[in-house]
Design a protein around this motif. Structure first.
Motif, PDB file in Angstrom:
ATOM      1  N   SER A 294       0.815  -1.221   0.000  1.00 36.76           N
ATOM      2  CA  SER A 294       0.000   0.000   0.000  1.00 36.76           C
ATOM      3  C   SER A 294       0.843   1.262   0.000  1.00 36.76           C
ATOM      4  CB  SER A 294      -0.920   0.022   1.216  1.00 36.76           C
ATOM      5  OG  SER A 294      -0.182   0.264   2.409  1.00 36.76           O
ATOM      6  N   GLN A 295       2.021   1.236   0.609  1.00 36.62           N
ATOM      7  CA  GLN A 295       2.896   2.409   0.684  1.00 36.62           C
ATOM      8  C   GLN A 295       2.143   3.661   1.147  1.00 36.62           C
ATOM      9  OE1 GLN A 295       5.028   2.839  -3.040  1.00 36.62           O
ATOM     10  NE2 GLN A 295       6.345   1.106  -2.597  1.00 36.62           N
ATOM     11  N   GLY A 296       1.288   3.469   2.144  1.00 34.99           N
ATOM     12  CA  GLY A 296       0.572   4.606   2.714  1.00 34.99           C
ATOM     13  C   GLY A 296      -0.692   5.004   1.983  1.00 34.99           C
ATOM     14  N   ARG A 297      -1.051   4.264   0.932  1.00 33.28           N
ATOM     15  CA  ARG A 297      -2.252   4.606   0.169  1.00 33.28           C
ATOM     16  C   ARG A 297      -3.484   3.914   0.742  1.00 33.28           C
ATOM     17  NH1 ARG A 297       0.907   3.319  -5.421  1.00 33.28           N
ATOM     18  NH2 ARG A 297       1.610   1.645  -4.067  1.00 33.28           N
ATOM     19  N   ARG A 298      -4.639   4.514   0.517  1.00 32.94           N
ATOM     20  CA  ARG A 298      -5.910   3.871   0.820  1.00 32.94           C
ATOM     21  C   ARG A 298      -6.164   2.803  -0.242  1.00 32.94           C
ATOM     22  NH1 ARG A 298      -8.035   5.105   5.703  1.00 32.94           N
ATOM     23  NH2 ARG A 298     -10.182   5.283   4.945  1.00 32.94           N
ATOM     24  N   CYS A 299      -7.101   1.895   0.021  1.00 38.64           N
ATOM     25  CA  CYS A 299      -7.296   0.803  -0.930  1.00 38.64           C
ATOM     26  C   CYS A 299      -8.731   0.300  -0.912  1.00 38.64           C
ATOM     27  CB  CYS A 299      -6.317  -0.343  -0.639  1.00 38.64           C
ATOM     28  SG  CYS A 299      -6.165  -0.798   1.103  1.00 38.64           S
ATOM     29  N   ARG A 300      -9.070  -0.478  -1.952  1.00 34.40           N
ATOM     30  CA  ARG A 300     -10.416  -1.019  -2.091  1.00 34.40           C
ATOM     31  C   ARG A 300     -10.360  -2.266  -2.973  1.00 34.40           C
ATOM     32  NH1 ARG A 300     -12.218   4.413  -5.185  1.00 34.40           N
ATOM     33  NH2 ARG A 300     -10.963   4.199  -7.072  1.00 34.40           N
ATOM     34  N   ILE A 301     -11.416  -3.070  -2.886  1.00 31.04           N
ATOM     35  CA  ILE A 301     -11.554  -4.242  -3.746  1.00 31.04           C
ATOM     36  C   ILE A 301     -12.265  -3.812  -5.024  1.00 31.04           C
ATOM     37  CG2 ILE A 301     -12.619  -6.526  -3.963  1.00 31.04           C
ATOM     38  CD1 ILE A 301     -12.346  -6.762  -0.899  1.00 31.04           C
ATOM     39  N   VAL A 302     -11.708  -4.197  -6.181  1.00 32.49           N
ATOM     40  CA  VAL A 302     -12.241  -3.718  -7.462  1.00 32.49           C
ATOM     41  C   VAL A 302     -12.572  -4.877  -8.407  1.00 32.49           C
ATOM     42  CG1 VAL A 302     -11.212  -1.409  -7.370  1.00 32.49           C
ATOM     43  CG2 VAL A 302      -9.846  -3.333  -8.226  1.00 32.49           C
ATOM     44  N   ASN A 303     -13.126  -5.944  -7.860  1.00 28.48           N
ATOM     45  CA  ASN A 303     -13.457  -7.113  -8.686  1.00 28.48           C
ATOM     46  C   ASN A 303     -14.454  -6.798  -9.784  1.00 28.48           C
ATOM     47  OD1 ASN A 303     -11.836  -8.685  -7.036  1.00 28.48           O
ATOM     48  ND2 ASN A 303     -13.530  -9.383  -5.752  1.00 28.48           N
ATOM     49  N   ASP A 304     -15.335  -5.829  -9.556  1.00 33.29           N
ATOM     50  CA  ASP A 304     -16.475  -5.629 -10.447  1.00 33.29           C
ATOM     51  C   ASP A 304     -16.326  -4.464 -11.428  1.00 33.29           C
ATOM     52  OD1 ASP A 304     -17.780  -7.747  -9.191  1.00 33.29           O
ATOM     53  OD2 ASP A 304     -18.585  -6.431  -7.628  1.00 33.29           O
ATOM     54  N   LEU A 305     -15.169  -3.798 -11.453  1.00 32.92           N
ATOM     55  CA  LEU A 305     -15.018  -2.698 -12.407  1.00 32.92           C
ATOM     56  C   LEU A 305     -15.002  -3.230 -13.836  1.00 32.92           C
ATOM     57  CD1 LEU A 305     -12.459  -0.269 -10.697  1.00 32.92           C
ATOM     58  CD2 LEU A 305     -14.959  -0.254 -10.636  1.00 32.92           C
ATOM     59  N   TYR A 306     -14.193  -4.256 -14.091  1.00 28.52           N
ATOM     60  CA  TYR A 306     -14.227  -4.915 -15.402  1.00 28.52           C
ATOM     61  C   TYR A 306     -15.379  -5.912 -15.408  1.00 28.52           C
ATOM     62  CZ  TYR A 306      -9.742  -2.950 -16.815  1.00 28.52           C
ATOM     63  OH  TYR A 306      -8.732  -2.081 -17.163  1.00 28.52           O
ATOM     64  N   LYS A 307     -16.073  -6.004 -16.538  1.00 32.29           N
ATOM     65  CA  LYS A 307     -17.287  -6.801 -16.640  1.00 32.29           C
ATOM     66  C   LYS A 307     -17.043  -8.206 -17.201  1.00 32.29           C
ATOM     67  CE  LYS A 307     -19.328  -3.083 -15.271  1.00 32.29           C
ATOM     68  NZ  LYS A 307     -19.682  -2.960 -13.832  1.00 32.29           N
ATOM     69  N   PHE A 308     -15.789  -8.568 -17.412  1.00 31.73           N
ATOM     70  CA  PHE A 308     -15.489  -9.894 -17.935  1.00 31.73           C
ATOM     71  C   PHE A 308     -15.783 -10.963 -16.872  1.00 31.73           C
ATOM     72  CE2 PHE A 308     -12.210  -7.101 -19.993  1.00 31.73           C
ATOM     73  CZ  PHE A 308     -12.803  -7.075 -21.245  1.00 31.73           C
ATOM     74  N   LYS A 309     -16.008 -12.193 -17.328  1.00 29.67           N
ATOM     75  CA  LYS A 309     -16.217 -13.304 -16.407  1.00 29.67           C
ATOM     76  C   LYS A 309     -14.900 -13.687 -15.758  1.00 29.67           C
ATOM     77  CE  LYS A 309     -18.002 -18.037 -16.066  1.00 29.67           C
ATOM     78  NZ  LYS A 309     -18.578 -19.179 -16.801  1.00 29.67           N
ATOM     79  N   ALA A 310     -14.887 -13.729 -14.436  1.00 25.05           N
ATOM     80  CA  ALA A 310     -13.657 -14.022 -13.707  1.00 25.05           C
ATOM     81  C   ALA A 310     -13.367 -15.522 -13.693  1.00 25.05           C
ATOM     82  CB  ALA A 310     -13.761 -13.505 -12.277  1.00 25.05           C
ATOM     83  N   LEU A 311     -12.085 -15.847 -13.612  1.00 23.40           N
ATOM     84  CA  LEU A 311     -11.670 -17.223 -13.397  1.00 23.40           C
ATOM     85  C   LEU A 311     -11.961 -17.602 -11.943  1.00 23.40           C
ATOM     86  CD1 LEU A 311      -8.187 -16.992 -15.164  1.00 23.40           C
ATOM     87  CD2 LEU A 311     -10.320 -17.869 -16.151  1.00 23.40           C
ATOM     88  N   GLY A 312     -11.860 -18.869 -11.622  1.00 25.03           N
ATOM     89  CA  GLY A 312     -12.042 -19.296 -10.245  1.00 25.03           C
ATOM     90  C   GLY A 312     -10.926 -18.748  -9.361  1.00 25.03           C
ATOM     91  N   PRO A 313     -11.186 -18.534  -8.072  1.00 29.85           N
ATOM     92  CA  PRO A 313     -10.175 -17.961  -7.169  1.00 29.85           C
ATOM     93  C   PRO A 313      -8.849 -18.711  -7.175  1.00 29.85           C
ATOM     94  CG  PRO A 313     -12.315 -18.037  -6.091  1.00 29.85           C
ATOM     95  CD  PRO A 313     -12.469 -18.787  -7.382  1.00 29.85           C
ATOM     96  N   ASP A 314      -8.898 -20.032  -7.210  1.00 32.35           N
ATOM     97  CA  ASP A 314      -7.649 -20.804  -7.209  1.00 32.35           C
ATOM     98  C   ASP A 314      -6.823 -20.528  -8.459  1.00 32.35           C
ATOM     99  OD1 ASP A 314      -8.379 -21.917  -4.801  1.00 32.35           O
ATOM    100  OD2 ASP A 314      -9.091 -23.813  -5.664  1.00 32.35           O
ATOM    101  N   MET A 315      -7.494 -20.407  -9.605  1.00 32.04           N
ATOM    102  CA  MET A 315      -6.782 -20.130 -10.850  1.00 32.04           C
ATOM    103  C   MET A 315      -6.220 -18.717 -10.846  1.00 32.04           C
ATOM    104  SD  MET A 315      -5.596 -21.143 -13.681  1.00 32.04           S
ATOM    105  CE  MET A 315      -6.396 -22.748 -13.816  1.00 32.04           C
ATOM    106  N   VAL A 316      -6.965 -17.756 -10.294  1.00 31.34           N
ATOM    107  CA  VAL A 316      -6.475 -16.377 -10.209  1.00 31.34           C
ATOM    108  C   VAL A 316      -5.187 -16.335  -9.387  1.00 31.34           C
ATOM    109  CG1 VAL A 316      -6.977 -14.039  -9.432  1.00 31.34           C
ATOM    110  CG2 VAL A 316      -8.800 -15.427 -10.439  1.00 31.34           C
TER     111      VAL A 316
END
Length: 275
Positions: free
Chosen positions: A147-169
């Motif tokens: 993070s180096q002092g930055r704020r952060c967030r989860i962005v799974n849904d910004l791109y609309k492509f179908k995600a791979l399974g968590p293990d493959m990611v």
């Protein structure tokens, strides 16, 4: 030439066609076309430096972030929406790295943000760790260190492509750890992290041939009624411009576009036969 990445300045808006000077998005007429050739991304600052290259204040651990300076936009591949970042379509709330750890699951995409900096993307792989492309090397780091002092967030849904399974990611991410310089296939941390999650070659350098019509459109929301559209021949070129806008911030982007629209109007008024 391989994966060699050299700098190329962003094209001036005055050098290419654009839409209506009022910023109204219409379906007809030319739009801005932008291309980056062998251009590296610039989100990896030298340690101890700010965006402008000056020494940072080491006593100021948390970097500033202003949500009002977020550039809201959407991306289309022809008529299909493939990305959208707006307060209406996504949760853009940010957290401290320590608080985000309570929300992360293996395979999640994490975005670190700070005003005046390129956003930095990473893949959460579990055990408080992420894999990310940082300063021309794929690294496995603790999320709090990345993070180096930055704020952060989860962005799974910004791109609309179908995600791979968590293990493959996670596997995609971990298998790249240690790659650096000419071994890399991604221009920036966002392209790398998105490739890990979605597995699409378009996120890689040279994943698409830049010939013919420009199928990607980046729509920048200037206000509720006005937007501006830029066109690109590849997804990686679009990501470069989107990240450049994130780096500049909303105020600077709107000022840049206003300056461009003004120059277009002036050029039209100086044309022979103009009223």
């Amino acid at each position: 030439m391989g994966n060699q990445m050299d700098k190329l300045s962003h094209l001036s808006y005055a050098e290419v066609p654009t839409v209506d000077p009022n910023g109204v998005d219409t379906e007809e007429g030319p739009r801005i076309g932008v291309s980056y050739i062998f251009s590296s991304d610039d989100d990896e600052l030298e340690d101890g430096c700010t965006v402008d290259g000056t020494d940072k204040d080491r006593n100021k651990e948390e970097k500033q972030y202003d949500p009002r300076d977020e550039v809201e936009c959407a991306v289309y591949n022809r008529d299909e929406s493939i990305y959208e970042k707006s307060v209406k379509s996504a949760n853009l709330e940010v957290y401290s790295p320590e608080n985000l750890l309570n929300k992360c699951k293996a395979g999640d995409l994490v975005e670190f943000v700070a005003t005046g900096q390129f956003p930095h993307w990473a893949v959460y792989v579990g055990d408080f760790q992420v894999v990310h492309l940082h300063r021309a090397e794929v690294k496995n780091s603790f999320l709090t260190d990345a993070s180096q002092g930055r704020r952060c967030r989860i962005v799974n849904d910004l791109y609309k492509f179908k995600a791979l399974g968590p293990d493959m990611v996670v596997q995609n991410a971990m298998e790249q750890v240690g790659l650096k310089d000419r071994e890399l296939s991604w221009r920036n941390s966002e392209g790398f992290a998105a490739w890990c999650r979605f597995g699409k070659r378009e996120f890689k350098m040279g994943g698409e041939i830049r010939i013919g019509k420009q199928p990607y459109r980046l729509k920048i929301f200037m206000s509720e009624k006005h937007s501006h559209v830029l066109e690109f021949q590849s997804l990686e070129d679009m990501i470069m411009e989107k990240r450049r806008n994130d780096h500049l911030g909303r105020k600077a982007v709107l000022k840049e576009l206003a300056t461009h629209f003004s120059s277009v109007e002036q050029s039209k008024s100086e044309e022979p036969g103009a009223d």
